[in-house]
Design a protein around this motif. Structure first.
Motif, PDB file in Angstrom:
ATOM      1  N   VAL A  43       0.883  -1.166   0.000  1.00 44.74           N
ATOM      2  CA  VAL A  43       0.000   0.000   0.000  1.00 44.74           C
ATOM      3  C   VAL A  43       0.922   1.218   0.000  1.00 44.74           C
ATOM      4  O   VAL A  43       1.927   1.243   0.716  1.00 44.74           O
ATOM      5  CB  VAL A  43      -0.991  -0.031   1.188  1.00 44.74           C
ATOM      6  CG1 VAL A  43      -0.279  -0.086   2.530  1.00 44.74           C
ATOM      7  CG2 VAL A  43      -1.930   1.165   1.137  1.00 44.74           C
ATOM      8  N   ARG A  44       0.599   2.201  -0.864  1.00 40.22           N
ATOM      9  CA  ARG A  44       1.477   3.370  -0.993  1.00 40.22           C
ATOM     10  C   ARG A  44       0.634   4.514  -1.537  1.00 40.22           C
ATOM     11  O   ARG A  44      -0.530   4.337  -1.882  1.00 40.22           O
ATOM     12  CB  ARG A  44       2.741   3.082  -1.846  1.00 40.22           C
ATOM     13  CG  ARG A  44       2.636   2.103  -2.981  1.00 40.22           C
ATOM     14  CD  ARG A  44       1.843   2.520  -4.163  1.00 40.22           C
ATOM     15  NE  ARG A  44       2.100   3.845  -4.644  1.00 40.22           N
ATOM     16  CZ  ARG A  44       1.254   4.549  -5.351  1.00 40.22           C
ATOM     17  NH1 ARG A  44       0.064   4.039  -5.681  1.00 40.22           N
ATOM     18  NH2 ARG A  44       1.530   5.766  -5.746  1.00 40.22           N
ATOM     19  N   GLY A  45       1.260   5.713  -1.627  1.00 41.72           N
ATOM     20  CA  GLY A  45       0.514   6.905  -2.041  1.00 41.72           C
ATOM     21  C   GLY A  45       0.059   7.623  -0.777  1.00 41.72           C
ATOM     22  O   GLY A  45      -0.495   6.996   0.139  1.00 41.72           O
ATOM     23  N   THR A  86       7.796   3.700   9.277  1.00 39.28           N
ATOM     24  CA  THR A  86       7.752   3.047   7.967  1.00 39.28           C
ATOM     25  C   THR A  86       8.189   3.969   6.839  1.00 39.28           C
ATOM     26  O   THR A  86       9.118   3.667   6.111  1.00 39.28           O
ATOM     27  CB  THR A  86       6.340   2.501   7.660  1.00 39.28           C
ATOM     28  OG1 THR A  86       5.407   3.585   7.732  1.00 39.28           O
ATOM     29  CG2 THR A  86       5.938   1.406   8.632  1.00 39.28           C
ATOM     30  N   ARG A  87       7.515   5.096   6.695  1.00 34.59           N
ATOM     31  CA  ARG A  87       7.828   6.011   5.594  1.00 34.59           C
ATOM     32  C   ARG A  87       7.705   7.428   6.136  1.00 34.59           C
ATOM     33  O   ARG A  87       6.737   7.730   6.836  1.00 34.59           O
ATOM     34  CB  ARG A  87       6.861   5.794   4.416  1.00 34.59           C
ATOM     35  CG  ARG A  87       6.922   4.371   3.870  1.00 34.59           C
ATOM     36  CD  ARG A  87       6.307   4.271   2.497  1.00 34.59           C
ATOM     37  NE  ARG A  87       7.138   4.932   1.495  1.00 34.59           N
ATOM     38  CZ  ARG A  87       6.731   5.185   0.252  1.00 34.59           C
ATOM     39  NH1 ARG A  87       5.509   4.847  -0.126  1.00 34.59           N
ATOM     40  NH2 ARG A  87       7.541   5.775  -0.610  1.00 34.59           N
ATOM     41  N   LEU A  88       8.677   8.281   5.806  1.00 29.90           N
ATOM     42  CA  LEU A  88       8.674   9.557   6.527  1.00 29.90           C
ATOM     43  C   LEU A  88       8.305  10.790   5.721  1.00 29.90           C
ATOM     44  O   LEU A  88       8.165  11.876   6.286  1.00 29.90           O
ATOM     45  CB  LEU A  88      10.013   9.757   7.248  1.00 29.90           C
ATOM     46  CG  LEU A  88      11.307   9.552   6.476  1.00 29.90           C
ATOM     47  CD1 LEU A  88      11.676  10.766   5.680  1.00 29.90           C
ATOM     48  CD2 LEU A  88      12.404   9.238   7.466  1.00 29.90           C
ATOM     49  N   LEU A 191       8.256   1.674 -10.681  1.00 27.69           N
ATOM     50  CA  LEU A 191       7.340   1.586 -11.832  1.00 27.69           C
ATOM     51  C   LEU A 191       5.859   1.809 -11.520  1.00 27.69           C
ATOM     52  O   LEU A 191       4.985   1.195 -12.138  1.00 27.69           O
ATOM     53  CB  LEU A 191       7.532   0.230 -12.541  1.00 27.69           C
ATOM     54  CG  LEU A 191       8.979  -0.116 -12.921  1.00 27.69           C
ATOM     55  CD1 LEU A 191       9.062  -1.516 -13.503  1.00 27.69           C
ATOM     56  CD2 LEU A 191       9.549   0.892 -13.900  1.00 27.69           C
ATOM     57  N   GLN A 192       5.597   2.719 -10.588  1.00 24.52           N
ATOM     58  CA  GLN A 192       4.188   3.007 -10.255  1.00 24.52           C
ATOM     59  C   GLN A 192       3.416   3.525 -11.469  1.00 24.52           C
ATOM     60  O   GLN A 192       2.216   3.293 -11.579  1.00 24.52           O
ATOM     61  CB  GLN A 192       4.115   4.048  -9.119  1.00 24.52           C
ATOM     62  CG  GLN A 192       4.586   3.555  -7.773  1.00 24.52           C
ATOM     63  CD  GLN A 192       6.044   3.867  -7.532  1.00 24.52           C
ATOM     64  OE1 GLN A 192       6.855   3.872  -8.463  1.00 24.52           O
ATOM     65  NE2 GLN A 192       6.406   4.118  -6.293  1.00 24.52           N
ATOM     66  N   GLY A 193       4.095   4.262 -12.356  1.00 25.67           N
ATOM     67  CA  GLY A 193       3.403   4.796 -13.539  1.00 25.67           C
ATOM     68  C   GLY A 193       3.060   3.696 -14.527  1.00 25.67           C
ATOM     69  O   GLY A 193       1.907   3.561 -14.962  1.00 25.67           O
ATOM     70  N   ALA A 242       6.989  18.197  -2.147  1.00 25.14           N
ATOM     71  CA  ALA A 242       7.694  16.912  -2.278  1.00 25.14           C
ATOM     72  C   ALA A 242       6.771  15.923  -2.974  1.00 25.14           C
ATOM     73  O   ALA A 242       5.604  15.781  -2.602  1.00 25.14           O
ATOM     74  CB  ALA A 242       8.078  16.380  -0.899  1.00 25.14           C
ATOM     75  N   ASN A 243       7.276  15.286  -4.004  1.00 28.65           N
ATOM     76  CA  ASN A 243       6.528  14.231  -4.699  1.00 28.65           C
ATOM     77  C   ASN A 243       7.551  13.245  -5.256  1.00 28.65           C
ATOM     78  O   ASN A 243       8.764  13.439  -5.104  1.00 28.65           O
ATOM     79  CB  ASN A 243       5.644  14.839  -5.804  1.00 28.65           C
ATOM     80  CG  ASN A 243       4.680  13.822  -6.387  1.00 28.65           C
ATOM     81  OD1 ASN A 243       3.957  13.147  -5.649  1.00 28.65           O
ATOM     82  ND2 ASN A 243       4.661  13.669  -7.694  1.00 28.65           N
ATOM     83  N   LYS A 244       7.072  12.207  -5.880  1.00 29.84           N
ATOM     84  CA  LYS A 244       7.943  11.137  -6.389  1.00 29.84           C
ATOM     85  C   LYS A 244       9.182  11.669  -7.099  1.00 29.84           C
ATOM     86  O   LYS A 244       9.099  12.616  -7.874  1.00 29.84           O
ATOM     87  CB  LYS A 244       7.102  10.258  -7.325  1.00 29.84           C
ATOM     88  CG  LYS A 244       7.839   9.116  -7.976  1.00 29.84           C
ATOM     89  CD  LYS A 244       8.545   8.207  -6.999  1.00 29.84           C
ATOM     90  CE  LYS A 244       7.644   7.631  -5.919  1.00 29.84           C
ATOM     91  NZ  LYS A 244       8.425   7.101  -4.777  1.00 29.84           N
ATOM     92  N   ILE A 245      10.313  11.041  -6.843  1.00 31.66           N
ATOM     93  CA  ILE A 245      11.572  11.426  -7.493  1.00 31.66           C
ATOM     94  C   ILE A 245      11.354  11.530  -9.015  1.00 31.66           C
ATOM     95  O   ILE A 245      10.750  10.641  -9.612  1.00 31.66           O
ATOM     96  CB  ILE A 245      12.703  10.419  -7.127  1.00 31.66           C
ATOM     97  CG1 ILE A 245      14.064  10.904  -7.606  1.00 31.66           C
ATOM     98  CG2 ILE A 245      12.426   9.006  -7.642  1.00 31.66           C
ATOM     99  CD1 ILE A 245      14.627  11.983  -6.733  1.00 31.66           C
TER     100      ILE A 245
END
Ligand code: MRU
Length: 339
Positions: A43-45, A86-88, A191-193, A242-245
């Motif tokens: 799960v992400r986003g 988990t994720r910061l 590869l989320q896109g 801040a968003n995906k690299i």
């Protein structure tokens, strides 16, 4: 279908690491299992992480044998501390934890605290869908029939509970009968896109073309892109995002080619405690994600690899931020709090 849901005493979520090969659900019985699902990117986003964090506390409360409110609060805080690690970068995860913990704290008894946590977790999920639809309504007017929209990573239904933010705007425009097509960057390394955005749009029948991240400049130069829509993991008070690299590189290219660059996010993604993007913590992920494709090593052993999960796009490169409360200039975020 919902990305993540509270069912009975479990959190049930779509395992996003398996898409597009198969649509499989997994069950998490406790906060530890939810935390691991977050770490593995099942799960992400950002908005989905708010719900995952809140639901981790909800299952903790539902399965707790605590007899007193203070025991229950202790268990919830322990669970929250695990999920926090988990994720910061996505502020939403911390907002989800705070909202559920505050609800427990404010309740007058153990039982009421238990149900308050569950209620708050459900509320976060319901709100998410409502807010995304409003964002979609607000943003749809930025697009006209025939437009080609570039998006990066996945800011769709899978990154939220349903509907999505950047993809929600595209969905809303499409459902109004506007013929939109999408260029989706593959989004190395995970590869989320290519996997998730393309899967979602194909299911909805919205035309989508996947490109490698390195093709973006060429697409701009050939005038193939009318606007850019991306999500956000944390927006500082000055509008830095801040968003995906890879988002920053796209913003620079959009400016060079005079193409509007929109950030699409709920107001809960704005972190007014951070004055600028310099303060946003950036998650660094494992070198293996870059050094391997599947099980195949693509970088020689011993060679250094960088893998920041996010970058920061300065406010000056952002045309506008689309939220549920309206579309604002990134320099005017403060005006949103009063609306
Ligand atoms: O590492 P991920 O896949 O969690 O990164 C997701 C993104 O960068 C999204 O664009 C962001 O969370 C917004 S989702 C509506």
């Amino acid at each position: 279908m919902r990305t993540i849901e509270l069912k009975g005493k479990d959190v049930v979520l779509i395992d996003q690491t398996r898409l597009p090969r198969e649509l499989r659900l997994i069950k998490c019985k406790n906060a530890e299992e939810v935390a691991r699902a977050i770490e593995r990117m099942q799960v992400r986003g950002a908005p989905a992480l708010a719900a995952a964090a809140a639901m981790a506390l909800a299952v903790t409360a539902l399965r707790s044998r605590a007899r007193t409110k203070s025991q229950l609060l202790q268990e919830l805080k322990r669970a929250a501390n695990r999920v926090k690690r988990t994720r910061l970068t996505a502020v939403n995860l911390f907002v989800g934890l705070k909202r559920t913990l505050d609800a427990a704290q404010a309740a007058p008894s153990t039982e009421r605290a238990r149900s308050a946590v569950v209620r708050e977790a459900r509320r976060i999920a319901e709100e998410d869908i409502r807010v995304n639809k409003k964002i979609g309504e607000n943003g749809a007017r930025l697009l006209k029939s025939g437009d080609v929209v570039l998006t990066h990573c996945n800011a769709g239904a899978l990154a939220t509970i349903d509907y999505g933010t950047a993809l929600g705007v595209i969905r809303a425009a499409w459902r109004k009968g506007k013929h939109i097509s999408v260029i989706a960057t593959e989004t190395r390394p995970l590869l989320q896109g290519a996997r998730l955005t393309a899967w979602e749009l194909k299911r909805e029948g919205i035309p989508v073309t996947v490109i490698t991240d390195s093709m973006v400049g060429d697409c701009f130069r050939k005038r193939m892109i009318d606007s850019v829509l991306v999500g956000a993991d944390r927006i500082a008070a000055n509008g830095d995002t801040a968003n995906k690299i890879g988002t920053y590189s796209i913003a620079v290219l959009a400016r060079e080619h005079r193409v509007p660059f929109y950030v699409v996010a709920p107001t809960s993604t704005i972190d007014f405690s951070m004055r600028s993007g310099k303060e946003i913590p950036i998650e660094q992920r494992s070198a293996e994600e870059v050094a391997f494709i599947g099980r195949t090593r693509i970088v020689p052993k011993g060679v250094k690899v960088l893998n920041p999960a996010f970058d920061v796009t300065p406010a000056r490169l952002i045309t506008a931020i689309v939220t549920e409360n309206g579309i604002v200039n990134p320099g005017e975020l403060k005006s949103l709090s009063g609306r």
